[in-house]
Each structure stands twice: as C-alpha cells, then as structure tokens.
Design an enzyme around this catalytic site. Structure first.
Site, PDB file in Angstrom:
ATOM      1  N   ALA A  76       0.861  -1.180   0.000  1.00 38.44           N
ATOM      2  CA  ALA A  76       0.000   0.000   0.000  1.00 38.44           C
ATOM      3  C   ALA A  76       0.903   1.238   0.000  1.00 38.44           C
ATOM      4  O   ALA A  76       2.117   1.119   0.192  1.00 38.44           O
ATOM      5  CB  ALA A  76      -0.881  -0.025   1.240  1.00 38.44           C
ATOM      6  N   GLN A  78       1.470   3.601   2.089  1.00 37.37           N
ATOM      7  CA  GLN A  78       2.274   3.772   3.316  1.00 37.37           C
ATOM      8  C   GLN A  78       2.850   2.439   3.804  1.00 37.37           C
ATOM      9  O   GLN A  78       2.928   2.177   5.007  1.00 37.37           O
ATOM     10  CB  GLN A  78       1.417   4.416   4.410  1.00 37.37           C
ATOM     11  CG  GLN A  78       1.181   5.906   4.215  1.00 37.37           C
ATOM     12  CD  GLN A  78       2.460   6.735   4.385  1.00 37.37           C
ATOM     13  OE1 GLN A  78       3.386   6.358   5.102  1.00 37.37           O
ATOM     14  NE2 GLN A  78       2.509   7.867   3.698  1.00 37.37           N
ATOM     15  N   SER A  79       3.286   1.615   2.885  1.00 40.34           N
ATOM     16  CA  SER A  79       3.793   0.285   3.250  1.00 40.34           C
ATOM     17  C   SER A  79       5.096   0.350   4.054  1.00 40.34           C
ATOM     18  O   SER A  79       6.088   0.951   3.610  1.00 40.34           O
ATOM     19  CB  SER A  79       4.032  -0.513   1.960  1.00 40.34           C
ATOM     20  OG  SER A  79       4.799  -1.661   2.233  1.00 40.34           O
ATOM     21  N   ASN A  80       5.095  -0.302   5.194  1.00 39.26           N
ATOM     22  CA  ASN A  80       6.324  -0.429   5.984  1.00 39.26           C
ATOM     23  C   ASN A  80       7.258  -1.458   5.361  1.00 39.26           C
ATOM     24  O   ASN A  80       8.479  -1.346   5.459  1.00 39.26           O
ATOM     25  CB  ASN A  80       5.987  -0.869   7.415  1.00 39.26           C
ATOM     26  CG  ASN A  80       5.085   0.123   8.103  1.00 39.26           C
ATOM     27  OD1 ASN A  80       5.458   1.277   8.291  1.00 39.26           O
ATOM     28  ND2 ASN A  80       3.886  -0.305   8.467  1.00 39.26           N
ATOM     29  N   ALA A  82       7.588  -1.954   2.130  1.00 36.11           N
ATOM     30  CA  ALA A  82       8.274  -1.291   1.008  1.00 36.11           C
ATOM     31  C   ALA A  82       9.442  -0.455   1.530  1.00 36.11           C
ATOM     32  O   ALA A  82      10.556  -0.509   0.988  1.00 36.11           O
ATOM     33  CB  ALA A  82       7.277  -0.425   0.243  1.00 36.11           C
TER      34      ALA A  82
END
Ligand code: PLP
Length: 350
Positions: A76, A78-80, A82
């Site tokens: 997503a 705000q992916s952690n 990523a």
C-alpha cells in the site's frame, strides 16, 4: 530443541538481532492482568525498523543467490514493508522499485508524499504509484521494461509473505523461546498484528517445529500465537493463508511436521471499519503505551493489535496466564500522516 532447520537456511544479516524482550511494568500494573512483555521488533534497525527486516534477511539472501541485480516489491502507499525493502536494498547496493497501490481510504494531504513515502524516496527507491485495479498492469510493464534492459529482477510479494520470508519469524520464534527461558518465564501466549500472514505463519511453524514431538526433559509448551487481524475483511481468509504458509514452511524445512487449523488463532474483533483506518481504541492504545512506557505504536498495525491485547486482558481472557508477549512489529513511520486522527474525540475507554 531442534533448531538446526532454522539456523541452516541462507540468511543475510540486515537487522539488529536478537531484538530486546522487555517487561512493561507500568502497563502491566495498570491493567492488572498477566505480566506483559514487549518484543521490540520495531527496533530491528532498518530505517525505523519493523517486522519486515527479518523476512528480508532470507528473501534478499535468495535474491543474491539467484544473481538478481534489481528488486521489485509491492505494498500500500504507506507500506512499511516497502520502506524496509528500500533500506535493505540501499545497504546491499541493489536498485529497488516499489509498486505502491492506492487502497486505503485515509485522507491526508501528505499521504502520498510523507511518512513511509518520504523515507522510500530518501532511501533511493523508485516509486510507481498505482490505483488498486492497475497494480498487475503496472508490475507487468515494469518487469518487462527491466528485463528488456537486460536486468534480472527479484520479485518480493506484498509483505514479504512467502515461505522464504516467513523464515524470519521462524527465527523470531527461536529467539522468543531462548529469551523467555533466560528471563525465567513460561512462554505460552504471543500476540501481534497480522495482515499478509508471513509473521504469524513463521511463528506458528517455528514454535511447532521447535517444540512439538520433544523427547526427554524439555517439556516446554507450544505457545499459542494470536494474530489480531488488521487487514482481511474476512478473517477466514487470513486463517487459511496462515495455515497454508505455515505448512509450506514446514514442508520445505522440516518434512513430517504439520500445523492444523486449531493452531491458527485469528482475532477479528479489533478490525474496525477497514484496513488502514484506526479505531478509537487503536488511538487510545497508542496514547496509553506512549504515556506509560514511552513506546510508540502505529495506527494501522501495532496500535490496532495492541488495542486487542488491552481489551482481552480487561475482559479477563488471560486469567490464569502469568506472562503474555506482544510483538511490536513497527510501523511508526506512518504516524505523521494520521495526525488528525488524534484530534478526534476520545472513546473514554482508556
Ligand atoms: C508494522 C506492521 N505490523 C504488522 C504487519 C503484519 O505482518 P504480516 O504482513 O507478516 O502479517 C505489518 C505488515 O505490513 C506491518 O507493517
């Protein structure tokens, strides 16, 4: 305890491991239930840390072995996952492409530019923002461009949740067994926020493989792992994903060992409206842990998960349990894009 199957798997060292396991004295006293221990996987070290670092140690070892020269992953906006992938790639000198999908209905002017997205950019990743229905097409075009340019991409699924990534949490299970033994308590209950299944599957497979069918004097119980569902609208999907992935890990690493549906505990009571939308109790849990212990949680994962722990302790569900472990899986990099949530009226429950 049989741990060779874990220690033998190829791994790169990317995180500060083992992470600390600390007793939350003030919070435990305030809730009046079991002693609550916090496994600080928010302190794994990669660009504000988090649970994906453990998975990336195994995934990027595989990438290296496969001769890949570029990494592509998904998440997503705000992916952690990523952000930690971007950080790991920076350490390894690998170009990193992030296909980020707009799938969360949270409105904030900085949603696509600050928080994790800012960190992704600082870490040198290339971001491909995509509407939810376009992710497959964006990825297909990106991979075909990379291959046409002579690259060998290594593709990591969203959340790093496949049998290789889940090994990171098999290793965490081993750490928890060793640390609880050294600290002198019986490890029976472990809780965490669960979404793409890799963390929970790794823990369940890890505890089962480490502790089941033991011979001799080692009679430690197999701990129950409680995943607080923060992602799947239908919790049965998460149960099935954890079950499948845990057995895939065991099939590959410890043939003969299995877990059953009875080993998978998914709690849907704290899900709220949707993935990425904090409940009033999430926000109260974040405030409570910050103000009792000086520890920050996040609004999407660890705060929602911790609201489940607080409620379940208050409901007396752990009556008779002396020690309860919560795994802090990180996520605080997104706090800033949820600032407005903390202005809203409080539920009054905490
Ligand atoms: C902070 C945080 N906590 C928990 C999770 C859930 O982990 P898993 O996807 O392995 O279920 C994630 C996954 O993105 C996360 O970023």
């Amino acid at each position: 305890m049989n741990s060779a199957w874990i220690l033998d798997s190829p791994r790169l060292r990317l995180g500060y491991l083992p992470t600390p396991l600390v007793l939350l004295e003030q919070l435990s006293a305030q809730l009046g239930g079991p002693r609550i221990w916090l496994k600080r996987d928010d302190c794994t070290g990669l660009a504000t840390g988090g649970n994906k670092t453990r998975k990336l140690e195994y995934l990027l070892a595989e990438a290296r072995q496969s001769g890949a020269d570029v990494v592509v992953t998904f998440g997503a906006v705000q992916s952690n996952h990523a952000r930690q992938t971007a950080a790991a790639c920076a350490v390894l000198g690998l170009p990193c492409h992030l296909v980020l999908s707009r799938r969360v209905r949270w409105q904030h002017p900085g949603y696509e530019s600050s928080g994790n997205v800012l960190l992704d950019r600082l870490l040198g990743a290339e971001i491909h923002l995509s509407d939810r229905g376009q992710v497959a097409d964006t990825a297909k075009a990106l991979l075909s461009d990379l291959r046409a340019a002579g690259h060998r991409p290594y593709v990591i699924p969203a959340g790093g949740s496949n049998a290789t990534g889940a090994l990171g949490y098999v290793r965490c299970a081993l750490e928890l067994v060793q640390q609880s033994t050294a600290l002198g308590f019986s490890l029976t209950q472990v809780m965490h926020a669960s979404s793409s299944a890799g963390t929970q599957a790794g823990l369940v497979a890890g505890f089962a493989g480490l502790l089941q069918d033991r011979q001799g004097p080692d009679q430690r119980p197999v701990p129950q792992v409680h995943g607080i569902n923060v992602y799947e609208p239908d919790p049965e999907t998460l149960v099935a994903n954890v079950h499948r992935l845990a057995n895939q890990v065991l099939d590959e690493k410890l043939p003969g060992a299995r877990v059953t549906n009875r080993d998978i505990h998914v709690d849907h009571r704290y899900f709220g409206q949707d993935y990425g939308i904090p409940t009033a109790e999430t926000l109260e849990a974040i405030r409570l842990l910050a103000r009792t212990e000086g520890v920050l949680l996040d609004p999407v994962y660890s705060g929602k998960g911790f609201s489940g722990l607080i409620d379940r302790v208050r409901l007396g569900e752990f009556h008779g349990t002396e020690d309860l472990v919560f795994i802090h899986t990180g996520g605080t990099a997104s706090l800033g894009v949820y600032d407005a949530a903390f202005d809203a009226p409080r539920s009054g429950k905490l």
